[in-house]
Design a protein around this motif. Structure first.
Motif, short mmCIF file in Angstrom:
data_model
loop_
_atom_site.label_atom_id
_atom_site.label_comp_id
_atom_site.label_asym_id
_atom_site.label_seq_id
_atom_site.Cartn_x
_atom_site.Cartn_y
_atom_site.Cartn_z
N ASP A 1 -18.43 20.18 -20.41
CA ASP A 1 -18.44 19.46 -19.14
C ASP A 1 -18.06 18.01 -19.38
N PHE A 2 -17.78 17.28 -18.32
CA PHE A 2 -17.44 15.87 -18.41
C PHE A 2 -18.32 15.06 -17.47
N ASP A 3 -18.48 13.79 -17.79
CA ASP A 3 -19.29 12.87 -17.01
C ASP A 3 -18.35 12.00 -16.17
N VAL A 4 -18.29 12.26 -14.88
CA VAL A 4 -17.35 11.56 -13.99
C VAL A 4 -17.57 10.05 -14.06
N GLU B 1 -16.27 8.62 -17.35
CA GLU B 1 -14.81 8.64 -17.41
C GLU B 1 -14.21 7.53 -16.55
N LEU B 2 -14.76 7.34 -15.35
CA LEU B 2 -14.24 6.28 -14.47
C LEU B 2 -14.56 4.89 -15.04
N ALA B 3 -15.73 4.72 -15.62
CA ALA B 3 -16.09 3.42 -16.23
C ALA B 3 -15.14 3.10 -17.37
N GLN B 4 -14.83 4.10 -18.18
CA GLN B 4 -13.91 3.89 -19.29
C GLN B 4 -12.51 3.52 -18.77
N MET B 5 -12.07 4.20 -17.72
CA MET B 5 -10.76 3.89 -17.15
C MET B 5 -10.73 2.47 -16.58
N ARG B 6 -11.77 2.10 -15.85
CA ARG B 6 -11.81 0.76 -15.25
C ARG B 6 -11.86 -0.33 -16.30
N ALA B 7 -12.43 -0.05 -17.44
CA ALA B 7 -12.57 -1.06 -18.49
C ALA B 7 -11.26 -1.34 -19.23
N LEU C 1 -20.48 25.94 -8.91
CA LEU C 1 -20.85 24.52 -8.91
C LEU C 1 -20.49 23.79 -10.19
N ASP C 2 -20.05 24.48 -11.26
CA ASP C 2 -19.58 23.79 -12.45
C ASP C 2 -18.32 23.00 -12.12
N GLN C 3 -18.15 21.88 -12.78
CA GLN C 3 -16.92 21.10 -12.65
C GLN C 3 -15.81 21.81 -13.43
#
Length: 163
Positions: free
Chosen positions: A9-12, A15-21, A89-91
């Motif tokens: 699974d992934f942590d949305v 992932e978004l925090a890493q992209m924004r950084a 419900l899994d991503q």
């Protein structure tokens, strides 16, 4: 650009925090997360198994992200797609586009998801009370991708081969 085909699974948020950084010029990040539904075509879904063609799948996703970058002024893109056995419900998938302004990010995110659904080599098998069945492509996905025109694979293939 981040491309990943994975079982875990992934942590949305992460992932978004890493992209924004990655770049202070980012003014907009648009993302889509797809989930396993509990019903499809009128039947309850117990599990979904996703298969892929290793190597070819990653190249296909990379080409889709590169095409988005050619069409819009993007700062970063991300595509994560899970494979293996999944439950309702899994991503399944996360697609994100970062740009200076929201319009380009929205369009690029939709473009990447539309092409992922029609061009990436994934196969879905659903388990229902009646047994297992392979999921066919939807006409609505083909119609959605038509609005974008064809992919210009010559440029994308050249840049993939150079990496």
């Amino acid at each position: 650009m981040k491309i990943s085909v994975q079982t875990q699974d992934f942590d949305v948020s992460a992932e978004l925090a890493q992209m924004r950084a990655t770049n202070p010029a980012i003014g907009a990040v648009v993302n889509f997360v797809g989930l396993v539904r509990d019903r499809n075509d009128g039947q309850d879904i117990r599990t979904m198994e996703l298969e892929h063609y290793p190597g070819m799948t990653e190249k296909s996703l990379q080409m889709i992200a590169q095409q988005a970058q050619l069409r819009w002024n993007l700062i970063d893109t991300l595509i994560i797609h899970r494979v293996g056995l999944l439950q309702p419900l899994d991503q399944i998938v996360m697609v994100a586009a970062a740009s200076a302004h929201r319009g380009e990010a929205f369009a690029a995110c939709e473009f990447m998801m539309d092409y992922l659904k029609t061009e990436a080599p994934f196969w879905k098998k659903e388990s229902t009370a009646e047994g297992e069945r392979w999921v066919d492509a939807r006409e609505s996905d083909s119609q959605a991708v038509n609005k974008w025109g064809s992919l210009h694979t010559d440029n994308a293939d050249a840049s993939i081969d150079q990496e």
